[in-house]
Design a protein around this motif. Structure first.
Motif, short mmCIF file in Angstrom:
data_model
loop_
_atom_site.label_atom_id
_atom_site.label_comp_id
_atom_site.label_asym_id
_atom_site.label_seq_id
_atom_site.Cartn_x
_atom_site.Cartn_y
_atom_site.Cartn_z
N GLY A 303 0.82 -1.21 0.00
CA GLY A 303 0.00 0.00 0.00
C GLY A 303 0.85 1.26 0.00
O GLY A 303 0.55 2.23 -0.70
N TYR A 304 1.92 1.23 0.76
CA TYR A 304 2.80 2.39 0.81
C TYR A 304 3.61 2.57 -0.48
O TYR A 304 4.07 3.67 -0.79
N ALA A 305 3.78 1.48 -1.25
CA ALA A 305 4.44 1.60 -2.55
C ALA A 305 3.66 2.51 -3.48
O ALA A 305 4.23 3.12 -4.39
N LEU A 306 2.36 2.63 -3.25
CA LEU A 306 1.53 3.56 -4.02
C LEU A 306 1.29 4.86 -3.26
O LEU A 306 1.38 5.95 -3.84
N ALA A 307 1.03 4.76 -1.97
CA ALA A 307 0.66 5.94 -1.19
C ALA A 307 1.80 6.96 -1.10
O ALA A 307 1.57 8.17 -1.21
N VAL A 308 3.03 6.49 -0.92
CA VAL A 308 4.15 7.42 -0.77
C VAL A 308 4.38 8.25 -2.03
O VAL A 308 4.46 9.48 -1.97
N PRO A 309 4.50 7.63 -3.23
CA PRO A 309 4.68 8.47 -4.42
C PRO A 309 3.49 9.38 -4.70
O PRO A 309 3.68 10.49 -5.19
N VAL A 310 2.27 8.93 -4.41
CA VAL A 310 1.12 9.81 -4.61
C VAL A 310 1.21 11.02 -3.69
O VAL A 310 0.97 12.16 -4.11
N ALA A 311 1.56 10.79 -2.44
CA ALA A 311 1.69 11.90 -1.49
C ALA A 311 2.80 12.86 -1.90
O ALA A 311 2.63 14.09 -1.84
N VAL A 312 3.94 12.32 -2.33
CA VAL A 312 5.04 13.17 -2.79
C VAL A 312 4.60 13.99 -4.00
O VAL A 312 4.91 15.19 -4.11
N TYR A 313 3.88 13.36 -4.90
CA TYR A 313 3.38 14.06 -6.09
C TYR A 313 2.46 15.22 -5.69
O TYR A 313 2.61 16.34 -6.20
N LEU A 314 1.54 14.97 -4.79
CA LEU A 314 0.60 16.03 -4.38
C LEU A 314 1.32 17.20 -3.74
O LEU A 314 1.05 18.37 -4.05
N VAL A 315 2.26 16.91 -2.85
CA VAL A 315 2.98 17.98 -2.15
C VAL A 315 3.85 18.77 -3.12
O VAL A 315 3.92 20.01 -3.06
N SER A 316 4.52 18.07 -4.05
CA SER A 316 5.41 18.78 -4.98
C SER A 316 4.62 19.61 -5.99
O SER A 316 5.01 20.74 -6.30
#
Length: 393
Positions: A303-316
């Motif tokens: 789950g974090y393999a998807l959640a972490v890049p999505v979160a980084v994308y949103l913040v950036s």
């Protein structure tokens, strides 16, 4: 090689630039596929630094060509041949990605990177010869690139413990070269052209996620007899990608690039945008593996393999596109959504909740935009073919 004007009208990406991007698709795909494989095999500690190192080489070579071409794209024979040499280096780099992940061997990647950067140094020397006003700037670029090429080749001979330190130092120096060179005279990069080129590369990296969703559908139909769970993961993955596209392109970035300082921050910050967008594709692929019981990683880690890049994308995207154009309480939705996305792996429907959060963010973005915009008195004309609006702060 005369410098192009920074305010040149109707400046768009050329066929050669589009071909250049197409060849980089191979390198991005290799990096995303290797990340997916390593995470699915529960080699997370190895996969993340390897992916970041490989993606930096891909992104940095692409970015340097993009900014150079924005200022000096003469499209003559020498320029075309030199660019094709750079493309050859990109293909060599892509060929070395599997070895870099499997054996931590960066030899082939380094050779591909050196080919690309040697060609880039030649381009800058040529620009310095033909453009007296920016000769010092161009020669600084050529010198910095050439010295660092020796550093990258020398790194291959270092023991592992020193090679890591050398790699970090070389990355820092690579990032410093444009800042040092542009102090001697700003090159005439075109803001609208740069924004378009970055948008095109964003589509390329998002394409990796589209591919992952497509493979999930194929697997559900061909291998698992139309498995509903797998189809729902594929649908949620597609929704995530659609929302990411919407959020990136919701507001044009071209008007933000009005100074060198902002351009440097914006340009460098896109490493996080591009790397995370490509990694989302790997995360969706891992979610498919979990659903089909072929992954060797736990559900939370997957789950974090998807959640972490999505979160980084949103913040950036928020930091680079949203906050500079609309600072204030309304933009808190982006970091809030990112924080909530990081909680989704603790639930059994991580992919679906992530998709729902991104849809909610898109809706909030659309509503906020409409609330802040009213027709300009008297009709107001248009911007890019659309009715002009007057933002109400």
């Amino acid at each position: 090689m005369v410098a192009r004007h920074a305010n040149e009208p109707h400046r768009v990406a050329t066929p050669l630039e589009l071909f250049f991007d197409l060849c980089f698709v191979v390198a991005v795909a290799q990096a995303a596929a290797a990340l997916h494989h390593d995470i699915a095999e529960d080699h997370i500690a190895h996969s993340v630094p390897a992916y970041l190192a490989v993606f930096f080489a891909i992104w940095w070579a692409w970015m340097n060509f993009t900014w150079f071409a924005s200022a000096y794209d003469t499209d003559d024979v020498i320029y075309r041949v030199t660019t094709l040499v750079q493309i050859t280096g990109a293909l060599v780099l892509a060929a070395g990605v599997p070895r870099a992940f499997a054996d931590n061997d960066l030899t082939v990647i380094t050779y591909g990177y050196v080919i690309m950067r040697m060609a880039m140094a030649v381009q800058w020397l040529r620009a310095g010869q033909a453009d007296p006003e920016r000769r010092t700037c161009a020669r600084r670029y050529a010198l910095g690139i050439s010295l660092l090429l020796l550093g990258w080749l020398g790194r291959l001979w270092l023991p592992d413990e020193l090679a890591v330190v050398a790699q970090v130092l070389l990355v820092v120096l690579e990032l410093a070269v444009p800042i040092w060179a542009e102090r001697a005279g700003r090159t005439t990069w075109h803001p609208h052209h740069i924004a378009e080129r970055y948008g095109l590369f964003a589509i390329i990296v998002l394409g990796e996620s589209v591919l992952a969703a497509s493979i999930a559908v194929q697997s559900a139909v061909d291998t698992h007899g139309g498995d509903i769970g797998l189809l729902s993961v594929a649908a949620a993955g597609a929704v995530i990608v659609f929302a990411m596209w919407w959020l990136y392109f919701d507001r044009p970035a071209r008007d933000l690039l009005d100074s060198l300082r902002i351009a440097i921050v914006w340009g460098y910050g896109h490493f996080l945008v591009f790397a995370s967008a490509a990694a989302v594709g790997a995360g969706i692929a891992v979610a498919v593996d979990v659903e089909t019981h072929t992954a060797h990683v736990g559900e939370v880690a997957a789950g974090y393999a998807l959640a972490v890049p999505v979160a980084v994308y949103l913040v950036s995207v928020w930091a680079l596109h949203i906050w500079p154009q609309q600072p204030g309480p309304a933009t808190i939705a982006y970091p809030t959504a990112a924080a909530l996305v990081l909680l989704t792996p603790l639930t059994p429907v991580s992919v679906h909740l992530t998709a729902g959060l991104l849809v909610a963010l898109v809706v909030a973005t659309v509503v906020t935009t409409r609330v802040r915009s009213v027709p300009e008195p008297g009709g107001g004309g248009s911007v890019d073919g659309r009715p002009a609006v007057l933002a109400q702060e």
